[in-house]
Design a protein around this motif. Structure first.
Motif, PDB file in Angstrom:
ATOM      1  N   ALA A 191       0.811  -1.221   0.000  1.00 56.33           N
ATOM      2  CA  ALA A 191       0.000   0.000   0.000  1.00 56.33           C
ATOM      3  C   ALA A 191       0.841   1.266   0.000  1.00 56.33           C
ATOM      4  CB  ALA A 191      -0.939  -0.009   1.204  1.00 56.33           C
ATOM      5  N   ALA A 192       2.064   1.196   0.522  1.00 54.26           N
ATOM      6  CA  ALA A 192       2.889   2.404   0.595  1.00 54.26           C
ATOM      7  C   ALA A 192       3.475   2.814  -0.752  1.00 54.26           C
ATOM      8  CB  ALA A 192       4.002   2.229   1.623  1.00 54.26           C
ATOM      9  N   TYR A 193       3.322   1.986  -1.786  1.00 54.03           N
ATOM     10  CA  TYR A 193       3.675   2.467  -3.135  1.00 54.03           C
ATOM     11  C   TYR A 193       2.682   3.542  -3.573  1.00 54.03           C
ATOM     12  CZ  TYR A 193       7.234  -1.118  -3.961  1.00 54.03           C
ATOM     13  OH  TYR A 193       8.364  -1.892  -3.899  1.00 54.03           O
ATOM     14  N   ASP A 194       1.406   3.355  -3.292  1.00 53.25           N
ATOM     15  CA  ASP A 194       0.348   4.356  -3.464  1.00 53.25           C
ATOM     16  C   ASP A 194       0.500   5.192  -4.743  1.00 53.25           C
ATOM     17  OD1 ASP A 194      -2.044   5.515  -2.659  1.00 53.25           O
ATOM     18  OD2 ASP A 194      -1.054   7.107  -1.509  1.00 53.25           O
ATOM     19  N   VAL A 195       0.722   4.504  -5.855  1.00 52.00           N
ATOM     20  CA  VAL A 195       0.839   5.209  -7.135  1.00 52.00           C
ATOM     21  C   VAL A 195      -0.537   5.707  -7.588  1.00 52.00           C
ATOM     22  CG1 VAL A 195       2.863   3.930  -7.888  1.00 52.00           C
ATOM     23  CG2 VAL A 195       0.589   3.010  -8.380  1.00 52.00           C
ATOM     24  N   PRO A 196      -0.593   6.821  -8.344  1.00 52.15           N
ATOM     25  CA  PRO A 196       0.513   7.695  -8.722  1.00 52.15           C
ATOM     26  C   PRO A 196       0.746   8.841  -7.749  1.00 52.15           C
ATOM     27  CG  PRO A 196      -1.443   8.421  -9.862  1.00 52.15           C
ATOM     28  CD  PRO A 196      -1.858   7.238  -8.997  1.00 52.15           C
ATOM     29  N   ARG A 197       0.055   8.834  -6.602  1.00 57.63           N
ATOM     30  CA  ARG A 197       0.245   9.918  -5.628  1.00 57.63           C
ATOM     31  C   ARG A 197       1.679   9.942  -5.113  1.00 57.63           C
ATOM     32  NH1 ARG A 197      -4.460   7.860  -5.878  1.00 57.63           N
ATOM     33  NH2 ARG A 197      -3.615   5.950  -4.957  1.00 57.63           N
ATOM     34  N   HIS A 198       2.272   8.761  -4.942  1.00 62.57           N
ATOM     35  CA  HIS A 198       3.691   8.688  -4.617  1.00 62.57           C
ATOM     36  C   HIS A 198       4.482   8.623  -5.921  1.00 62.57           C
ATOM     37  CE1 HIS A 198       3.095   6.954  -0.278  1.00 62.57           C
ATOM     38  NE2 HIS A 198       2.386   8.053  -0.519  1.00 62.57           N
ATOM     39  N   LEU A 199       5.202   9.675  -6.186  1.00 65.75           N
ATOM     40  CA  LEU A 199       5.965   9.788  -7.430  1.00 65.75           C
ATOM     41  C   LEU A 199       7.343   9.154  -7.313  1.00 65.75           C
ATOM     42  CD1 LEU A 199       5.096  13.530  -8.132  1.00 65.75           C
ATOM     43  CD2 LEU A 199       3.998  11.518  -9.134  1.00 65.75           C
ATOM     44  N   TRP A 200       7.850   9.107  -6.086  1.00 65.47           N
ATOM     45  CA  TRP A 200       9.201   8.618  -5.802  1.00 65.47           C
ATOM     46  C   TRP A 200       9.132   7.640  -4.633  1.00 65.47           C
ATOM     47  CZ3 TRP A 200      11.123  11.345  -9.718  1.00 65.47           C
ATOM     48  CH2 TRP A 200      10.588  12.613  -9.968  1.00 65.47           C
ATOM     49  N   HIS A 201      10.055   6.679  -4.617  1.00 70.09           N
ATOM     50  CA  HIS A 201      10.049   5.641  -3.589  1.00 70.09           C
ATOM     51  C   HIS A 201      11.497   5.465  -3.140  1.00 70.09           C
ATOM     52  CE1 HIS A 201       6.011   4.820  -5.189  1.00 70.09           C
ATOM     53  NE2 HIS A 201       6.607   5.048  -6.353  1.00 70.09           N
ATOM     54  N   PHE A 202      11.751   5.733  -1.856  1.00 67.08           N
ATOM     55  CA  PHE A 202      13.112   5.939  -1.378  1.00 67.08           C
ATOM     56  C   PHE A 202      13.669   4.735  -0.624  1.00 67.08           C
ATOM     57  CE2 PHE A 202      10.912  10.032  -1.482  1.00 67.08           C
ATOM     58  CZ  PHE A 202      11.733  10.750  -2.330  1.00 67.08           C
ATOM     59  N   SER A 203      14.986   4.605  -0.723  1.00 65.32           N
ATOM     60  CA  SER A 203      15.770   3.729   0.134  1.00 65.32           C
ATOM     61  C   SER A 203      16.612   4.633   1.035  1.00 65.32           C
ATOM     62  CB  SER A 203      16.695   2.841  -0.701  1.00 65.32           C
ATOM     63  OG  SER A 203      17.636   3.647  -1.410  1.00 65.32           O
ATOM     64  N   ARG A 204      17.293   4.034   2.005  1.00 64.21           N
ATOM     65  CA  ARG A 204      18.194   4.827   2.849  1.00 64.21           C
ATOM     66  C   ARG A 204      19.297   5.455   1.993  1.00 64.21           C
ATOM     67  NH1 ARG A 204      17.853   3.211   8.517  1.00 64.21           N
ATOM     68  NH2 ARG A 204      19.965   4.026   8.766  1.00 64.21           N
ATOM     69  N   THR A 205      19.811   4.692   1.032  1.00 66.74           N
ATOM     70  CA  THR A 205      20.843   5.207   0.143  1.00 66.74           C
ATOM     71  C   THR A 205      20.340   6.395  -0.660  1.00 66.74           C
ATOM     72  OG1 THR A 205      21.829   3.011  -0.059  1.00 66.74           O
ATOM     73  CG2 THR A 205      22.400   4.608  -1.764  1.00 66.74           C
ATOM     74  N   ALA A 206      19.095   6.306  -1.136  1.00 65.96           N
ATOM     75  CA  ALA A 206      18.524   7.390  -1.939  1.00 65.96           C
ATOM     76  C   ALA A 206      18.464   8.692  -1.145  1.00 65.96           C
ATOM     77  CB  ALA A 206      17.136   7.006  -2.430  1.00 65.96           C
ATOM     78  N   ILE A 207      18.042   8.627   0.107  1.00 66.53           N
ATOM     79  CA  ILE A 207      17.964   9.835   0.929  1.00 66.53           C
ATOM     80  C   ILE A 207      19.360  10.418   1.138  1.00 66.53           C
ATOM     81  CG2 ILE A 207      17.410  10.737   3.222  1.00 66.53           C
ATOM     82  CD1 ILE A 207      14.933  10.258   1.527  1.00 66.53           C
ATOM     83  N   ASP A 208      20.333   9.572   1.457  1.00 68.73           N
ATOM     84  CA  ASP A 208      21.715  10.045   1.637  1.00 68.73           C
ATOM     85  C   ASP A 208      22.211  10.769   0.393  1.00 68.73           C
ATOM     86  OD1 ASP A 208      22.222   9.176   4.244  1.00 68.73           O
ATOM     87  OD2 ASP A 208      22.839   7.187   3.598  1.00 68.73           O
ATOM     88  N   LYS A 209      22.073  10.134  -0.763  1.00 67.35           N
ATOM     89  CA  LYS A 209      22.626  10.688  -1.997  1.00 67.35           C
ATOM     90  C   LYS A 209      21.856  11.913  -2.476  1.00 67.35           C
ATOM     91  CE  LYS A 209      24.931   6.687  -4.039  1.00 67.35           C
ATOM     92  NZ  LYS A 209      25.092   5.874  -5.268  1.00 67.35           N
ATOM     93  N   LEU A 210      20.536  11.852  -2.379  1.00 66.74           N
ATOM     94  CA  LEU A 210      19.695  12.945  -2.864  1.00 66.74           C
ATOM     95  C   LEU A 210      19.997  14.239  -2.116  1.00 66.74           C
ATOM     96  CD1 LEU A 210      17.282  13.645  -4.737  1.00 66.74           C
ATOM     97  CD2 LEU A 210      15.772  12.989  -2.855  1.00 66.74           C
ATOM     98  N   PHE A 211      20.092  14.151  -0.800  1.00 62.59           N
ATOM     99  CA  PHE A 211      20.296  15.374  -0.016  1.00 62.59           C
ATOM    100  C   PHE A 211      21.754  15.797   0.034  1.00 62.59           C
ATOM    101  CE2 PHE A 211      16.015  14.324   1.278  1.00 62.59           C
ATOM    102  CZ  PHE A 211      15.419  15.585   1.343  1.00 62.59           C
ATOM    103  N   ALA A 212      22.681  14.861  -0.167  1.00 56.67           N
ATOM    104  CA  ALA A 212      24.094  15.238  -0.233  1.00 56.67           C
ATOM    105  C   ALA A 212      24.335  16.219  -1.370  1.00 56.67           C
ATOM    106  CB  ALA A 212      24.964  13.996  -0.405  1.00 56.67           C
ATOM    107  N   LYS A 213      23.584  16.062  -2.453  1.00 58.20           N
ATOM    108  CA  LYS A 213      23.725  16.976  -3.590  1.00 58.20           C
ATOM    109  C   LYS A 213      23.320  18.400  -3.223  1.00 58.20           C
ATOM    110  CE  LYS A 213      21.215  14.547  -6.548  1.00 58.20           C
ATOM    111  NZ  LYS A 213      20.577  14.227  -7.863  1.00 58.20           N
ATOM    112  N   HIS A 214      22.568  18.541  -2.141  1.00 55.62           N
ATOM    113  CA  HIS A 214      22.101  19.861  -1.697  1.00 55.62           C
ATOM    114  C   HIS A 214      22.816  20.315  -0.431  1.00 55.62           C
ATOM    115  CE1 HIS A 214      18.683  20.080  -4.546  1.00 55.62           C
ATOM    116  NE2 HIS A 214      18.702  18.763  -4.434  1.00 55.62           N
ATOM    117  N   GLY A 215      23.955  19.691  -0.145  1.00 57.29           N
ATOM    118  CA  GLY A 215      24.741  20.111   1.007  1.00 57.29           C
ATOM    119  C   GLY A 215      24.170  19.697   2.350  1.00 57.29           C
TER     120      GLY A 215
END
Length: 275
Positions: A191-215
């Motif tokens: 249920a937590a995929y909840d497409v298409p309201r959820h456009l992105w689906h994150f892992s711990r690695t994704a959060i680390d990398k995504l926000f590292a690009k923004h300092g």
């Protein structure tokens, strides 16, 4: 991007979607992403906009919400300074902001849903319809409780948010984790995929990398231990047509046990600070 999973919108439209894997970020991306998402939120079952208390899942959600509010307030109080300024993005019907205000915080909130804003107004909490309406000010704490996955133009939205974050402030983001036990068990019915309201689906690695690009860097994580029970209850309904309470209880418990062992919880709260 590689194909990862085919699934459908079980709660509103019944339309088919696909998840693609961004191998660099280790993030899943919903395809297609409708240009106008508003019709996909127009449902009496969309609980964060309605305060619904009808089905078993609704009742479970509402009973847990008061305890979750207390936990959220305790978390933000950890990062309070004299300013105690808070911005909540995707504020829903305003309960978190009401609780924060009652705990001495100066609060602002953003909520695109008109119906949710009207319900919030009934609680004496005025919300803004968009980030563009925010005053030019910085906040000590900015929160997104299960909101980041809904934001179109993700990189631009993150950059916009961070312009409002004080230098010593923190960004608190709670999102589902597609590498959790319950996600792997329910697969396309999770249920937590909840497409298409959820456009992105994150892992711990994704959060680390995504926000590292923004300092930004992750300074703390914690699990949302009630989420796998609620998600499993909905997932059982999507998979079997019935809300099997005891099966959901079993799967939710297994997910929490797995999460404690692997750190791959069903939903994770990330506290991020500037590098």
């Amino acid at each position: 991007m590689k194909p990862f999973l085919k699934l459908k919108d079980y709660s509103v439209s019944g339309e088919a979607f696909e998840l693609l894997l961004d191998e660099d970020l280790q993030m899943l991306v919903t395809r297609p992403q409708p240009e106008n998402l508003n019709p996909y939120y127009e449902s009496e079952t969309y609980i964060s906009h309605t305060d619904a208390d009808q089905t078993l899942a609704d009742k479970l959600y509402q009973r847990v919400k008061s305890f979750s509010l207390w936990m959220k307030i305790r978390l933000i109080n950890t990062y309070a300074n004299r300013n105690k300024s808070l911005l909540d993005v995707g504020a829903g019907t305003g309960d978190f902001l009401v609780a924060a205000k009652n705990n001495g915080w100066s609060v602002d909130g953003v909520e695109p849903s008109r119906d949710a804003r009207l319900r919030s107004r009934e609680k004496k909490m005025e919300l803004l319809p968009s980030m563009g309406e925010l005053p030019e000010k910085e906040f000590q704490v900015i929160t997104l409780w299960h909101v980041l996955e809904h934001l179109p133009d993700l990189e631009k939205q993150i950059a916009k948010l961070l312009r409002h974050l004080a230098d010593e402030g923190v960004l608190i983001v709670a999102v589902p984790n597609y590498r959790s036990y319950d996600a792997r068990h329910y697969k396309e019915f999770w249920a937590a995929y909840d497409v298409p309201r959820h456009l992105w689906h994150f892992s711990r690695t994704a959060i680390d990398k995504l926000f590292a690009k923004h300092g930004m860097k992750v300074v703390r994580t914690s699990p949302m231990v009630f989420d796998p029970y609620y998600v499993s209850l909905l997932s059982e309904k999507y998979m079997t047509g019935r809300q099997h309470f005891f099966r959901a209880l079993y799967r939710g418990t297994l997910s929490n046990i797995s999460g404690w062992l692997t750190k791959e919880h069903s939903s994770i709260i990330y506290v991020l600070g500037k590098k």
